[in-house]
Design an enzyme around this catalytic site. Structure first.
Site, PDB file in Angstrom:
ATOM      1  N   SER A 190       5.626   0.074  -3.187  1.00  0.00           N
ATOM      2  CA  SER A 190       4.766   1.233  -3.441  1.00  0.00           C
ATOM      3  C   SER A 190       5.505   2.290  -4.268  1.00  0.00           C
ATOM      4  O   SER A 190       5.928   2.014  -5.392  1.00  0.00           O
ATOM      5  CB  SER A 190       4.252   1.786  -2.101  1.00  0.00           C
ATOM      6  N   ASP A 344      -6.046  -3.620  -2.665  1.00  0.00           N
ATOM      7  CA  ASP A 344      -5.086  -2.529  -2.871  1.00  0.00           C
ATOM      8  C   ASP A 344      -5.450  -1.790  -4.151  1.00  0.00           C
ATOM      9  O   ASP A 344      -5.631  -2.423  -5.202  1.00  0.00           O
ATOM     10  CB  ASP A 344      -3.663  -3.113  -2.968  1.00  0.00           C
ATOM     11  N   HIS A 374      -2.650  -2.697   0.912  1.00  0.00           N
ATOM     12  CA  HIS A 374      -1.485  -1.873   0.612  1.00  0.00           C
ATOM     13  C   HIS A 374      -0.706  -1.553   1.890  1.00  0.00           C
ATOM     14  O   HIS A 374      -1.283  -1.135   2.896  1.00  0.00           O
ATOM     15  CB  HIS A 374      -1.893  -0.565  -0.068  1.00  0.00           C
TER      16      HIS A 374
END
Length: 404
Positions: A190, A344, A374
């Site tokens: 991320s 995501d 995610h």
């Protein structure tokens, strides 16, 4: 130190917050195709309850919502690991945690610099302890987990600079950790994937340091020009990262506040000529057709607002948005591994960067979790809840490392 006591005092408020969250849950989108939807709903309830209670605490002046969120996400301390030496150190004044396998090795080991996720706002060495231990044990590597400074207290480029400084220090002292200079990798998930990509680009042209062997980008966020790409439309309400939160975190990292979030979501923050310039890299046209089947529509361009651009123009800097780096930099990058998840909002950032790397002759290993969402990697072993897809994703990273 006061937070545990506050929690006891505020249990009635916590119950109210939880009730509000449960009533609001149907508004969130958990598609049946995601891995373990019932477990995801439970995790989401905990996170939303935390956020709701954090808002209450902030309104009462006891602590900020972000401080409370960090405290709750910290997780419990793990005991000693029989297979690893673990040390807390500082590299160029940046706190790090070093994981070294205890078993004897025939030669120097791989080295991995790990940058944690959390939207540049959350996350810590403790939050990612299980992930880093797993990577070190399973790939027989020395792992350095980096505790970079967090937003909004520390704005861009603080996190990037910390990751770069820690990486440079490690590369200069590899012999101390018995690490092979030809097998050092940067890795992150991320926001950490964003930082790994930025650090990799910065070091690509350096001749005074060992060249990075690879970069591992786990559902990375790589651009802030277009929050209406297909994956943003399809997964806008899918946990654990909603479309609005993605823009919120990017703005907190950039400016320390989330002003003009709506204009950024609509795309009013980028001049037409600049949007045209970057359309060769940031465009739905570069997304494979099979990823546009689910609920994607063409959106009309919004009017450009110059005042907003003035506050966010650093979004066009590659150290913040690595997808915008010039080809002259991209073609020098090391072998890459990119993991994406179908459910995501950041999926298309990974797909677009995969194309850019391949177009520039960089070898790419791509692993796509068709039932992933995610944040799933960090949930491979979450409070007794196992997400098999998260374990599969983490094992794909380990397998890639073993191939280096």
């Amino acid at each position: 130190a006061l937070l545990p006591a506050l929690l006891l005092l505020l249990l009635p408020l916590a119950a109210l917050a939880a009730a509000a969250v449960l009533l609001g849950l149907p508004g969130y989108d958990i598609p049946p195709g995601v891995n373990q939807p019932a477990k995801l709903r439970l995790v989401l309830t905990v996170l939303l309850g935390t956020a709701a209670l954090g808002r209450i605490l902030e309104k009462t002046g006891l602590c900020s919502q972000i401080t409370f969120g960090r405290y709750v996400r910290q997780g419990r301390k793990l005991g000693l690991d029989p297979k690893l030496f673990i040390q807390d150190l500082q590299f160029n004044e940046v706190p790090v945690r070093v994981y070294q396998p205890k078993a004897t090795s025939d030669g120097p080991r791989r080295g991995i610099l790990f940058f944690h996720g959390g939207g540049w706002v959350f996350g810590s060495l403790d939050t990612y302890e299980k992930v880093c231990r797993y990577l070190s044990r399973e790939s027989d590597s020395v792992v350095v987990s980096v505790q970079y400074r967090l937003a909004p207290e520390h704005k861009y480029p603080a996190a990037y600079e910390d990751c770069l400084n820690a990486t440079q220090h490690f590369l200069q002292h590899l012999q101390h950790y018995a690490v092979d200079p030809a097998r050092v990798t940067v890795c992150g998930d991320s926001a950490g994937g964003n930082l790994a990509a930025a650090v990799s680009q910065t070091l690509a042209g350096r001749s005074d340091l060992p060249r990075l062997r690879a970069q591992i980008l786990i559902y990375p966020g790589l651009q802030a020009l277009d929050f209406n790409l297909p994956s943003y439309q399809q997964n806008r309400g899918v946990p654990l990262l909603f479309r609005e939160r993605a823009a919120f975190f990017a703005l907190l990292y950039l400016n320390g506040d989330a002003l003009h979030m709506q204009e950024v979501l609509e795309g009013s923050h980028i001049p037409p000529d600049m949007r045209l310039k970057y359309s060769k890299w940031v465009s739905p046209d570069n997304i494979p057709e099979e990823f546009k089947v689910r609920g994607v529509k063409a959106l009309r361009p919004t009017d450009f607002i110059a005042e907003v651009y003035e506050t966010v123009k650093r979004f066009c800097e590659p150290n913040l948005c690595p997808l915008l780096a010039e080809d002259s930099v991209v073609h020098q990058l090391p072998e890459s591994f990119i993991l994406t998840c179908e459910y995501d909002v950041l999926r298309d950032d990974g797909l677009l960067y995969k194309k850019r790397l391949e177009d520039n002759g960089v070898p790419v290993t791509w692993y796509h979790l068709e039932d992933g969402f995610h944040g799933i990697i960090n949930l491979f072993d979450y409070c007794g809840l196992s997400f098999p897809s998260g374990k599969r994703g983490l094992d794909s990273v380990v397998n890639f490392l073993k191939s280096l």
